[in-house]
Design a protein around this motif. Structure first.
Motif, PDB file in Angstrom:
ATOM      1  N   PHE A  23     -17.971   2.912  -5.627  1.00  0.00           N
ATOM      2  CA  PHE A  23     -17.905   2.404  -4.351  1.00  0.00           C
ATOM      3  C   PHE A  23     -16.585   1.684  -4.636  1.00  0.00           C
ATOM      4  CE2 PHE A  23     -22.450   2.044  -4.419  1.00  0.00           C
ATOM      5  CZ  PHE A  23     -22.740   2.725  -3.122  1.00  0.00           C
ATOM      6  N   LEU A  24     -15.563   2.302  -4.218  1.00  0.00           N
ATOM      7  CA  LEU A  24     -14.531   1.981  -4.311  1.00  0.00           C
ATOM      8  C   LEU A  24     -13.653   2.558  -3.249  1.00  0.00           C
ATOM      9  CD1 LEU A  24     -12.180   1.781  -6.945  1.00  0.00           C
ATOM     10  CD2 LEU A  24     -12.078   3.760  -7.103  1.00  0.00           C
ATOM     11  N   ASP A  25     -12.072   1.747  -2.802  1.00  0.00           N
ATOM     12  CA  ASP A  25     -11.849   1.131  -1.584  1.00  0.00           C
ATOM     13  C   ASP A  25     -10.305   0.925  -2.225  1.00  0.00           C
ATOM     14  OD1 ASP A  25     -14.021   1.545  -0.084  1.00  0.00           O
ATOM     15  OD2 ASP A  25     -13.983  -0.629   0.434  1.00  0.00           O
ATOM     16  N   ILE A  26      -9.547   2.134  -2.223  1.00  0.00           N
ATOM     17  CA  ILE A  26      -8.012   1.924  -1.633  1.00  0.00           C
ATOM     18  C   ILE A  26      -7.273   2.155  -0.720  1.00  0.00           C
ATOM     19  CG2 ILE A  26      -5.940   2.778  -2.952  1.00  0.00           C
ATOM     20  CD1 ILE A  26      -8.081   2.048  -5.105  1.00  0.00           C
ATOM     21  N   PHE A  27      -6.567   0.387  -0.344  1.00  0.00           N
ATOM     22  CA  PHE A  27      -5.687   0.383   0.855  1.00  0.00           C
ATOM     23  C   PHE A  27      -4.508   0.384   0.611  1.00  0.00           C
ATOM     24  CE2 PHE A  27      -3.710  -1.840   3.572  1.00  0.00           C
ATOM     25  CZ  PHE A  27      -4.298  -1.160   5.356  1.00  0.00           C
ATOM     26  N   GLU A  49      -3.857  -2.349  -2.732  1.00  0.00           N
ATOM     27  CA  GLU A  49      -5.059  -3.034  -2.815  1.00  0.00           C
ATOM     28  C   GLU A  49      -6.588  -2.469  -3.018  1.00  0.00           C
ATOM     29  OE1 GLU A  49      -7.637  -5.098   0.592  1.00  0.00           O
ATOM     30  OE2 GLU A  49      -5.403  -6.312   0.376  1.00  0.00           O
ATOM     31  N   VAL A  50      -6.950  -2.827  -4.360  1.00  0.00           N
ATOM     32  CA  VAL A  50      -8.501  -2.093  -5.337  1.00  0.00           C
ATOM     33  C   VAL A  50      -9.337  -3.003  -4.658  1.00  0.00           C
ATOM     34  CG1 VAL A  50      -9.065  -0.757  -7.163  1.00  0.00           C
ATOM     35  CG2 VAL A  50      -6.661  -1.170  -6.141  1.00  0.00           C
ATOM     36  N   THR A  51     -10.122  -2.405  -4.150  1.00  0.00           N
ATOM     37  CA  THR A  51     -11.520  -2.976  -4.156  1.00  0.00           C
ATOM     38  C   THR A  51     -12.900  -2.413  -4.515  1.00  0.00           C
ATOM     39  OG1 THR A  51     -10.909  -4.056  -2.001  1.00  0.00           O
ATOM     40  CG2 THR A  51     -13.511  -4.472  -2.705  1.00  0.00           C
ATOM     41  N   ARG A  55      -8.659  -6.286  -6.224  1.00  0.00           N
ATOM     42  CA  ARG A  55      -7.095  -6.558  -7.153  1.00  0.00           C
ATOM     43  C   ARG A  55      -6.254  -6.558  -5.953  1.00  0.00           C
ATOM     44  NH1 ARG A  55      -8.095  -6.947 -12.620  1.00  0.00           N
ATOM     45  NH2 ARG A  55      -9.624  -8.624 -13.507  1.00  0.00           N
ATOM     46  N   ILE A  56      -4.348  -6.304  -6.071  1.00  0.00           N
ATOM     47  CA  ILE A  56      -3.359  -6.436  -5.761  1.00  0.00           C
ATOM     48  C   ILE A  56      -2.439  -5.508  -7.189  1.00  0.00           C
ATOM     49  CG2 ILE A  56      -1.110  -7.036  -4.946  1.00  0.00           C
ATOM     50  CD1 ILE A  56      -3.372  -7.405  -3.387  1.00  0.00           C
ATOM     51  N   VAL A  57      -2.579  -4.426  -6.718  1.00  0.00           N
ATOM     52  CA  VAL A  57      -1.781  -3.132  -8.096  1.00  0.00           C
ATOM     53  C   VAL A  57      -0.234  -4.028  -8.159  1.00  0.00           C
ATOM     54  CG1 VAL A  57      -0.978  -1.148  -8.375  1.00  0.00           C
ATOM     55  CG2 VAL A  57      -3.563  -1.093  -7.346  1.00  0.00           C
ATOM     56  N   PRO A  58      -0.782  -4.473  -9.197  1.00  0.00           N
ATOM     57  CA  PRO A  58       0.785  -5.448 -10.289  1.00  0.00           C
ATOM     58  C   PRO A  58       2.207  -3.874 -10.000  1.00  0.00           C
ATOM     59  CG  PRO A  58      -0.683  -5.927 -11.601  1.00  0.00           C
ATOM     60  CD  PRO A  58      -1.207  -4.544 -10.696  1.00  0.00           C
ATOM     61  N   LYS A  59       3.252  -4.709  -9.015  1.00  0.00           N
ATOM     62  CA  LYS A  59       4.610  -4.212  -8.891  1.00  0.00           C
ATOM     63  C   LYS A  59       4.237  -2.790  -8.285  1.00  0.00           C
ATOM     64  CE  LYS A  59       6.456  -5.371 -13.807  1.00  0.00           C
ATOM     65  NZ  LYS A  59       6.683  -4.869 -15.345  1.00  0.00           N
ATOM     66  N   SER A  60       3.518  -2.938  -7.339  1.00  0.00           N
ATOM     67  CA  SER A  60       3.512  -2.363  -5.841  1.00  0.00           C
ATOM     68  C   SER A  60       4.233  -2.285  -4.807  1.00  0.00           C
ATOM     69  CB  SER A  60       1.659  -1.250  -5.838  1.00  0.00           C
ATOM     70  OG  SER A  60       0.945  -3.548  -5.139  1.00  0.00           O
ATOM     71  N   LEU A  61       5.192  -3.025  -4.751  1.00  0.00           N
ATOM     72  CA  LEU A  61       5.583  -3.016  -3.843  1.00  0.00           C
ATOM     73  C   LEU A  61       7.189  -2.138  -3.909  1.00  0.00           C
ATOM     74  CD1 LEU A  61       5.679  -7.126  -3.291  1.00  0.00           C
ATOM     75  CD2 LEU A  61       4.917  -4.975  -1.781  1.00  0.00           C
ATOM     76  N   THR A  62       7.677  -1.718  -2.290  1.00  0.00           N
ATOM     77  CA  THR A  62       9.151  -0.432  -2.560  1.00  0.00           C
ATOM     78  C   THR A  62       9.473  -0.782  -2.307  1.00  0.00           C
ATOM     79  OG1 THR A  62       7.292   1.519  -4.350  1.00  0.00           O
ATOM     80  CG2 THR A  62       8.721   1.477  -3.065  1.00  0.00           C
ATOM     81  N   ASP A  63      10.675  -0.878  -1.996  1.00  0.00           N
ATOM     82  CA  ASP A  63      12.228  -1.454  -0.809  1.00  0.00           C
ATOM     83  C   ASP A  63      12.677   0.159  -0.057  1.00  0.00           C
ATOM     84  OD1 ASP A  63      12.398  -3.706  -1.138  1.00  0.00           O
ATOM     85  OD2 ASP A  63      13.565  -4.297  -2.813  1.00  0.00           O
ATOM     86  N   ILE A  64      12.191   0.451   0.900  1.00  0.00           N
ATOM     87  CA  ILE A  64      12.253   1.745   1.840  1.00  0.00           C
ATOM     88  C   ILE A  64      13.430   1.490   2.332  1.00  0.00           C
ATOM     89  CG2 ILE A  64      11.856   3.664   3.211  1.00  0.00           C
ATOM     90  CD1 ILE A  64      10.408   3.468   0.530  1.00  0.00           C
ATOM     91  N   ILE A  65      14.764   2.280   2.740  1.00  0.00           N
ATOM     92  CA  ILE A  65      15.809   2.127   3.644  1.00  0.00           C
ATOM     93  C   ILE A  65      15.350   3.319   4.706  1.00  0.00           C
ATOM     94  CG2 ILE A  65      17.896   1.858   3.418  1.00  0.00           C
ATOM     95  CD1 ILE A  65      18.584   0.896   0.799  1.00  0.00           C
ATOM     96  N   ILE A  66      16.460   2.671   5.853  1.00  0.00           N
ATOM     97  CA  ILE A  66      16.003   3.344   7.107  1.00  0.00           C
ATOM     98  C   ILE A  66      17.531   4.066   7.496  1.00  0.00           C
ATOM     99  CG2 ILE A  66      14.747   4.635   8.696  1.00  0.00           C
ATOM    100  CD1 ILE A  66      12.370   3.246   7.668  1.00  0.00           C
ATOM    101  N   TYR A  67      18.030   4.880   7.259  1.00  0.00           N
ATOM    102  CA  TYR A  67      19.168   5.142   7.844  1.00  0.00           C
ATOM    103  C   TYR A  67      18.742   5.823   9.760  1.00  0.00           C
ATOM    104  CZ  TYR A  67      20.514   5.501   3.330  1.00  0.00           C
ATOM    105  OH  TYR A  67      21.275   4.686   2.101  1.00  0.00           O
ATOM    106  N   PRO A  68      19.861   5.544  10.586  1.00  0.00           N
ATOM    107  CA  PRO A  68      19.667   6.064  11.604  1.00  0.00           C
ATOM    108  C   PRO A  68      19.744   7.839  11.572  1.00  0.00           C
ATOM    109  CG  PRO A  68      22.110   4.719  12.038  1.00  0.00           C
ATOM    110  CD  PRO A  68      21.185   4.655   9.960  1.00  0.00           C
ATOM    111  N   PRO A  69      19.853   8.216  12.766  1.00  0.00           N
ATOM    112  CA  PRO A  69      19.045   9.276  13.052  1.00  0.00           C
ATOM    113  C   PRO A  69      20.116   9.908  12.693  1.00  0.00           C
ATOM    114  CG  PRO A  69      17.988   8.545  14.712  1.00  0.00           C
ATOM    115  CD  PRO A  69      18.982   7.511  14.066  1.00  0.00           C
TER     116      PRO A  69
END
Length: 442
Positions: A88-92, A139-141, A153-167
């Motif tokens: 029983f594994l949950d990944i979010f 997030e892993v449960t 657990r929170i996966v280490p280094k799993s934050l990513t910076d995303i840049i969204i430009y105008p259309p």
């Protein structure tokens, strides 16, 4: 740790145990002890058999810089590197809902994974707004079969910076509009050249004391028997600087039609026009002392795309410290320039006027474009000009503040122009054209 069912059993066992002692009911006491014992005995067994560190979870994003009319494909990969099976594994995978809309797939999975196996799932997002956003974390449960125990657990280094430009289509439209307006200016009545030491011959005239000897036209002088000098003309180019208020007050308005969003689009349009006119263009965004950013003017052909990239990372945040920001700009750039200051002026009048004086002290020609808050807040309601006038009356205090600033700024030679969403582009283009025509910042 205990899972949802485990916590429920602890509560139930505690209740039965308390009730059993209260009513001297040994049956309730035995049931309470059994529930508590079963719950806490299962926890060490779960922790010894399930080593969550054996799970290696990563995220793959096809592109961390996207246009608002693009799609983002995200893939999550789960590898079981150990010898234990996880039933029983949950990944979010979390993402900012205000910035993205889920198009297809799901950003979570509930599954089982055998030893030394790999499982993947993916989903597609559509960006909602322009800006820079933090994506994640993962997030892993892990849960046991009965759901009594779980470990998250929170996966280490799993934050990513995303840049969204105008259309992209909007950027292309602004480019085309800027190029067309710049071409129209080239055939207008404004002065585009000035007397100087350029390469285009302006005329010939008689030598006067102080003229440089290298400008003497010896053939003409021999023919006319007097010293004749050549006058040349050069293109009248200036440095155009666009200062954009990026404080939190600029976030007012509809989600995709805030004062800041229109300021960004206006800045891109103005930059394109100025670059088509061979001007150097610099951009600065400001709010408080931790949010001042500066992109210096350059002659690079790709500078317009540098501007798009620069502005794509900015989101409104922080309080407005306009005088400090102008001082910081002045330390970064001291060449006399044509400065467009885009701000809602929602700050003390003394600070605003001090900032204007600072710019003028460096010899800059300054024009202030001020998005008026009520017009942006009612923009999507499609009100008539009469309704907008009514909205202006309702915001009497804010309008009085702007009017007072306009009166004092006129004494400094700084025009302050209030704009609405439907006329902001036209106003900023007209002001640039007029500034070029009269030769400001020469």
């Amino acid at each position: 740790m205990l899972g949802g069912k485990g916590r429920s059993l602890v509560v139930l066992g505690t209740f039965l145990l308390t009730a059993g002692f209260s009513f001297k009911n040994y049956y309730l006491i035995i049931c309470g002890v059994f529930f508590l014992f079963a719950t806490f005995i299962s926890l060490p067994a779960f922790e010894s058999s399930m080593n969550i560190d054996e799970l290696h979870v990563t995220r793959e994003i096809d592109n961390t810089r996207v246009f608002r009319d693009d799609f983002m494909h995200i893939k999550v990969i789960i590898k079981n590197t150990g010898g234990n099976k996880f039933d029983f594994l949950d990944i979010f995978d979390q993402f900012p809902a205000k910035a993205f809309r889920l198009v297809t797939g799901e950003n979570y999975i509930s599954t089982r994974i055998d030893p030394h196996k790999t499982i993947k799932f993916s989903y597609v997002l559509a960006p909602r707004v322009r800006g820079e956003f933090e994506f994640g974390p993962l997030e892993v449960t892990v849960r046991d079969r009965l759901g009594f125990n779980a470990e998250k657990r929170i996966v280490p280094k799993s934050l990513t910076d995303i840049i969204i430009y105008p259309p992209y289509e909007q950027i292309r439209a602004l480019e085309l509009m800027g190029a067309q307006r710049a071409m129209a200016m080239s055939f207008g009545i404004h002065q585009t050249k000035k007397k100087g030491t350029g390469t285009d011959l302006r005329n010939l005239r008689q030598y006067v004391a102080g003229d440089q000897f290298r400008l003497i036209d010896w053939k003409a002088s021999m023919r006319l028997q007097k010293l004749i000098v050549r006058e040349f003309e050069s293109e009248r180019n200036v440095s155009t600087i666009i200062l954009i208020d990026s404080s939190e007050s600029m976030a007012g308005g509809a989600v995709d039609a805030t004062k800041f969003e229109y300021s960004i689009k206006s800045a891109m349009l103005l930059a394109k026009i100025a670059m088509e006119q061979k001007d150097q263009v610099g951009i600065a965004t400001f709010s408080d002392r931790s949010n001042f950013r500066w992109l210096a003017p350059t002659t690079k052909r790709s500078h317009f795309y540098d501007i798009i990239n620069f502005l794509g990372e900015i989101t409104p945040q922080g309080k407005k410290e306009i005088y400090w920001s102008i001082e910081e700009f002045s330390r970064s750039w001291d060449k006399r320039s044509l400065v467009f200051l885009i701000t809602d002026l929602e700050i003390a009048q003394l600070d605003v006027l001090a900032a204007f004086r600072k710019l003028k002290s460096y010899g800059h020609a300054v024009c202030v474009i001020s998005p008026f808050s009520p017009w942006f807040e009612i923009h999507e309601l499609e009100l008539t000009s009469t309704d907008k006038a009514l909205a202006e009356a309702i915001s009497e205090e804010m309008m009085l503040h702007i009017v007072n600033i306009k009166k004092d700024s006129q004494k400094l030679g700084v025009p302050v122009i209030s704009v609405a969403p439907d006329d902001m582009f036209e106003v900023i283009m007209a002001e640039y054209q007029e500034s070029k025509r009269v030769g400001k910042a020469e």
